[in-house]
Design a protein around this motif. Structure first.
Motif: not given
Length: 192
Positions: A135-152, A176-179
């Motif tokens: 959840s922390a990763h997704h909160a700080s990720a750049d969501h304008t880029l397409p997600e291509t990861s099939t990570s764990t 997001r609020k903390a950022k």
């Protein structure tokens, strides 16, 4: 995880089907079997929603085995690698694995009840760090880029059950609020 009478989540958790065995003959309830008989006979097996199975079991009309989502096989898989188990698939429809397990534990005798509650607690505590990190990763990720990861992490996210999805959303929102606070002039002033 509330058991509020008006909670839709609690209603959905109680609507899962259980295979129950009747311990005695019950006149007039044959329609539950879907057949033409008027009565249910002792040792008849009928699949019914948990809310009904719970009431009948507490009044010793029926018994039921521990449902497959809480079997020793699932327990072993959770002990081996809790993050790799897709809890959403175990109860169907991205259901409420923890809630339903807790409701089932309410009906069980002392020892099986404690075993089930311990399994639920261990699963939650073993999966929580991965949920928090994701959840922390997704909160700080750049969501304008397409997600291509099939990570764990993405596989874990796909397997989250209802309560975990709610915690994930709360974690994302908090991140997001903390950022946003940190990116504001006030946040940077306090961090220095």
């Amino acid at each position: 995880m509330d058991d509020d009478y008006f909670s839709l989540n609690a209603i959905l958790a109680d609507n899962h089907k259980l295979s129950c065995t009747f311990t005695l003959d019950v006149p007039g309830l044959g329609y539950l079997e879907g057949g033409t008989e008027n009565d249910i006979h002792q040792h008849s097996k009928i699949e019914m929603p948990f809310w009904l199975a719970q009431t009948l079991s507490l009044n010793e009309f029926t018994t039921f085995p521990l449902p497959p989502p809480y079997s020793n096989r699932v327990k072993s898989a959770l002990n081996a690698s809790a993050q790799s188990v897709k809890l959403s698939n175990l109860v169907g429809g991205n259901g409420w694995w923890y809630r339903w397990g807790r409701r089932i534990a309410d009906v069980l005798d002392d020892e099986p009840q404690q075993e089930l509650l311990n399994m639920l607690l261990r699963a939650f505590t073993n999966r929580l760090p991965a949920l928090q990190d994701l959840s922390a990763h997704h909160a700080s990720a750049d969501h304008t880029l397409p997600e291509t990861s099939t990570s764990t992490g993405e596989v874990f996210r796909d397997g989250m059950e209802g309560d975990e999805r709610e915690l994930f959303a709360i974690g994302q929102d908090s991140g997001r609020k903390a950022k946003a606070w940190y990116d504001s002039s006030n946040g940077r002033k306090y961090v220095r």
